[in-house]
Enzyme design. Sequence first.
Site, PDB file in Angstrom:
ATOM      1  N   HIS B  78       5.239  15.029  -2.815  1.00  0.00           N
ATOM      2  CA  HIS B  78       3.864  14.883  -3.310  1.00  0.00           C
ATOM      3  C   HIS B  78       3.281  13.550  -2.832  1.00  0.00           C
ATOM      4  O   HIS B  78       2.177  13.499  -2.294  1.00  0.00           O
ATOM      5  CB  HIS B  78       3.827  14.975  -4.833  1.00  0.00           C
ATOM      6  CG  HIS B  78       2.538  14.493  -5.445  1.00  0.00           C
ATOM      7  ND1 HIS B  78       1.364  15.198  -5.351  1.00  0.00           N
ATOM      8  CD2 HIS B  78       2.234  13.366  -6.143  1.00  0.00           C
ATOM      9  CE1 HIS B  78       0.404  14.535  -5.967  1.00  0.00           C
ATOM     10  NE2 HIS B  78       0.895  13.404  -6.456  1.00  0.00           N
ATOM     11  N   TRP B 143       8.828   8.376  -2.449  1.00  0.00           N
ATOM     12  CA  TRP B 143       8.137   8.136  -1.174  1.00  0.00           C
ATOM     13  C   TRP B 143       8.490   6.758  -0.640  1.00  0.00           C
ATOM     14  O   TRP B 143       8.305   6.472   0.545  1.00  0.00           O
ATOM     15  CB  TRP B 143       6.622   8.296  -1.326  1.00  0.00           C
ATOM     16  CG  TRP B 143       5.891   7.092  -1.831  1.00  0.00           C
ATOM     17  CD1 TRP B 143       5.763   6.710  -3.123  1.00  0.00           C
ATOM     18  CD2 TRP B 143       5.199   6.110  -1.046  1.00  0.00           C
ATOM     19  NE1 TRP B 143       5.032   5.548  -3.193  1.00  0.00           N
ATOM     20  CE2 TRP B 143       4.667   5.159  -1.940  1.00  0.00           C
ATOM     21  CE3 TRP B 143       4.964   5.943   0.323  1.00  0.00           C
ATOM     22  CZ2 TRP B 143       3.931   4.048  -1.514  1.00  0.00           C
ATOM     23  CZ3 TRP B 143       4.234   4.830   0.741  1.00  0.00           C
ATOM     24  CH2 TRP B 143       3.726   3.902  -0.177  1.00  0.00           C
ATOM     25  N   HIS B 254       1.959  -2.566   0.913  1.00  0.00           N
ATOM     26  CA  HIS B 254       0.767  -3.046   0.248  1.00  0.00           C
ATOM     27  C   HIS B 254      -0.486  -2.945   1.120  1.00  0.00           C
ATOM     28  O   HIS B 254      -1.488  -2.409   0.671  1.00  0.00           O
ATOM     29  CB  HIS B 254       0.911  -4.408  -0.412  1.00  0.00           C
ATOM     30  CG  HIS B 254      -0.153  -4.521  -1.449  1.00  0.00           C
ATOM     31  ND1 HIS B 254      -0.020  -3.970  -2.690  1.00  0.00           N
ATOM     32  CD2 HIS B 254      -1.415  -4.977  -1.383  1.00  0.00           C
ATOM     33  CE1 HIS B 254      -1.154  -4.102  -3.350  1.00  0.00           C
ATOM     34  NE2 HIS B 254      -2.019  -4.713  -2.584  1.00  0.00           N
ATOM     35  N   TYR B 258      -4.411  -0.617   0.908  1.00  0.00           N
ATOM     36  CA  TYR B 258      -5.774  -0.962   1.286  1.00  0.00           C
ATOM     37  C   TYR B 258      -6.275  -0.100   2.427  1.00  0.00           C
ATOM     38  O   TYR B 258      -7.478   0.111   2.561  1.00  0.00           O
ATOM     39  CB  TYR B 258      -5.884  -2.461   1.580  1.00  0.00           C
ATOM     40  CG  TYR B 258      -5.728  -3.228   0.287  1.00  0.00           C
ATOM     41  CD1 TYR B 258      -6.769  -3.242  -0.631  1.00  0.00           C
ATOM     42  CD2 TYR B 258      -4.541  -3.828  -0.063  1.00  0.00           C
ATOM     43  CE1 TYR B 258      -6.626  -3.861  -1.855  1.00  0.00           C
ATOM     44  CE2 TYR B 258      -4.391  -4.454  -1.289  1.00  0.00           C
ATOM     45  CZ  TYR B 258      -5.433  -4.468  -2.183  1.00  0.00           C
ATOM     46  OH  TYR B 258      -5.283  -5.059  -3.391  1.00  0.00           O
ATOM     47  N   HIS B 303       4.866  -8.149  -5.413  1.00  0.00           N
ATOM     48  CA  HIS B 303       4.548  -7.670  -6.759  1.00  0.00           C
ATOM     49  C   HIS B 303       5.026  -6.246  -7.006  1.00  0.00           C
ATOM     50  O   HIS B 303       4.985  -5.778  -8.133  1.00  0.00           O
ATOM     51  CB  HIS B 303       3.048  -7.838  -7.081  1.00  0.00           C
ATOM     52  CG  HIS B 303       2.127  -6.923  -6.348  1.00  0.00           C
ATOM     53  ND1 HIS B 303       0.913  -7.317  -5.878  1.00  0.00           N
ATOM     54  CD2 HIS B 303       2.229  -5.622  -6.006  1.00  0.00           C
ATOM     55  CE1 HIS B 303       0.315  -6.297  -5.279  1.00  0.00           C
ATOM     56  NE2 HIS B 303       1.090  -5.267  -5.350  1.00  0.00           N
ATOM     57  N   THR B 329     -12.310  -8.353  -4.935  1.00  0.00           N
ATOM     58  CA  THR B 329     -12.547  -7.004  -5.454  1.00  0.00           C
ATOM     59  C   THR B 329     -13.656  -7.045  -6.502  1.00  0.00           C
ATOM     60  O   THR B 329     -14.540  -6.180  -6.528  1.00  0.00           O
ATOM     61  CB  THR B 329     -11.263  -6.413  -6.059  1.00  0.00           C
ATOM     62  OG1 THR B 329     -10.189  -6.654  -5.148  1.00  0.00           O
ATOM     63  CG2 THR B 329     -11.397  -4.926  -6.286  1.00  0.00           C
TER      64      THR B 329
END
Lengths: 289, 535
Positions: B78, B143, B254, B258, B303, B329
Amino acid sequence: MKCARLGKRLGTLALALLAGGGLPAWGKSGWDELNMPRGVTNVSTRIYALHMMAFWVCVGIAAVVFGVMIWSLIFHRKSRGAVPDVSLTHSTKVEIVWTIVPVLILVSMAIPAARLLVRINNNTDSQLSIRVTGFQWGWRYQYVGSNVSVISKLSESSTAASMMHSGISATSVPHYLLSVDHPIVVPVGEKIRLLITSIDVIHSWWVPDLGVKRDAIPGFINQASFTIAPNKTGTYRGQCTELCGRGHAYMPIVVRAVSPAAFQAWLKQQSALDKEAAAGAPATGVTSS
Amino acid sequence: MAESHDIAVHAEHDQKPHGWRRWVFATNHKDIGTMYLIAAGTMFLIGGLAAMAIRAQLFKSGMKLFDPAMFNSLTTMHGLIMIFGAIMPSWVGLANWMIPMQIGAPDMALPRLNNLSFWILPFAFTLMIASFFVPGGAVAGGWTMYPPLMQQFGDSFPMLIFAIHLMGISSILGAINVIVTIMNLRAPGMSLLRMPLFVWTWLITAYLLIAVMPVLAGAVTMQLTDHFFGTSFFNAAGGGDPVLFLHVFWFFGHPEVYILILPAFGVISEIIPTFSRKPLFGYEAMVYATASIAFLSFIVWGHHMFTVGMPVAAQLFFMLSTMLIAVPTGVKVFNWTATMWRGSLSFEPPMLFAIAFLFLFSIGGFSGLMLALVPSDYQYHGTYFVVAHFHYVLVPGAVFAIFGAVYYWLPKWCGRMYDMRLAKWHFWLSVIFVNVLFFPQHFLGLAGMPRRIPDYAPQFTDWNMVSSIGGFIFGASQALFPYIVWKCVRSGKPVEANSPWEGAHGLEWELPSPAPYHSWTTPPSAAVLAHGAEH
């Protein structure tokens, strides 16, 4: 019946949202299903406080930002005859403000977080060390300085119920998937250090009430420590939190916290049992819970 | 208008090949874009079916529809299918369609490369999905493919790695094409800081792709040699280091996040000004914020692994750098809000999806901020709180932006208008049930439910049931989307004007509808450019 329960739950949630943080009004069990446990160690309580602080900061920011958006959505719509103010394309002043203010908010969150982080990672001055070894699928605990070792796997009742086509209802099993054959026992009020590793794949040892989660990695020995508040004897449950194969959901952790005296007695009894087992026939050994 | 007329004349000399040759030998950016979008839609369906199976298994405690190993395969596939098969190709499809039209170019700069980068994908997807049917089943290590667990799978393991290599090559070629197109084919006068935000965000995304896809390829190749050629990169028994894989993977992982979301920022920055009838607030700040986010994305990977036992200083660094991302952001969210402020808003389907994006992506951002605080992350890590967080940024984030983009540009693509009423149904069903689906997962995670488990303790049943019901309805309502698109392409009401949207600006709206096969055969004149670029 399920539907009725579901409806009740949703009703509770709606009420709770309406109450808008009237926490005391919530039944304890209702709250437990929605939020992080406060836990029974100094660290877990402080993590809870940090979590709630961050949560309310986010709620505050959301109230302001979403408030402005909703205001626009209601009052600046074409159907109300709003005329666009096309000259409003930038404003250095506003842009500086909304860059600086978030930075200040972030700093105010980062400081307590950093303090607590340093505190959590201080593993010195422990009174008891336990080696924790993850394997597919269970945990082995060795009490350093004694010959006591406990192998902890999913309890028989949970194992039986978890089998395909078992026909056993999960709710009929006490602590389904959160009970083990041989729990570990630790004293309250003493600083306990865990030395965590694995013999096969990566696992992660987590007991929410203790505020401890640390990965068990082959080839590494990770440390973590906790001190259970002296008045918080009891049984604390957790699970593996790193995908480790087919049995990932079936290797829970159960920690029984007892008074130091009771712990010493347990340790002595275990030690004798283990010696007996080593000398004699293969014994099943330890107490079950 | 004379401009458009010329183009209409050209349109009769398309010289497009007919039949299957048009698609197999496609070099036209629109044809390739269409194929990308259809492929992505198909993968969205397959990944969605896997999600439905997962939610069915998690409907209540003690449910046993699938063997735990099969369940792990489902969660793994998935994730991989949705990321590499659904969202990424959707963005490439949209880039293909829109970038040439938006910068005043006739086509992508490297059309044959474009053909190759698309046609690699069906093979990659087939390999990946076929791995379900080999002995031992599909890879079931998540994944993220962490070793040593990843080393325990059978034939599906090399198949998946080869599929990832193929998808990586496809992405890199696609990214090169985007960069070359934007750098070389802009119409005279279309300076970088006049480009639409969708083009800007894609340019930055393309650089991210080129930077990190090779890192992923390297990481999985090391796993492959560990498995088949006796190396020990990640094998502790041979002197290797399983944590090394985590570092390398998340150095890719990471920025990958984005890659999935930056083009969404671009789309939202196109839609909100149009339906607010007001230019985008703080255009340059938006560009710089996007670039800052892209830069920061390279220094926050730790992180994802706060519980692996990194030194305190490293954890502190990753906490602070992660929190820093909230600043650019935030700037973006504030700019979108300011764009709506004192606008003249109307709520056509693209705008509805964009507004839902604003609210729900922000919720994902808030939980992201909470996750950045390391001590709290020790409790959140590996639980459903994380699942809720990233689904909030990817479903009402990336996926809603894709829906918004299609509803925004579809009339331009096919020269017909879709059924607005049905599209609003699609929106309302999606926005309500995506919250029923994912919001309770915050509670589950906080209350202590780990992610990636096929069965759970009975106290988690209530919220899982709510989540599953939300999931089923959300899933079922997505069937509306292909139907709406199909109906529009076949029999939608023709759009006469260049733009069906009153407030739309941009070169794509200066072309006739449907857009001519070779978008801008002659560069737009300065007057057209000025009219189109009124931001």
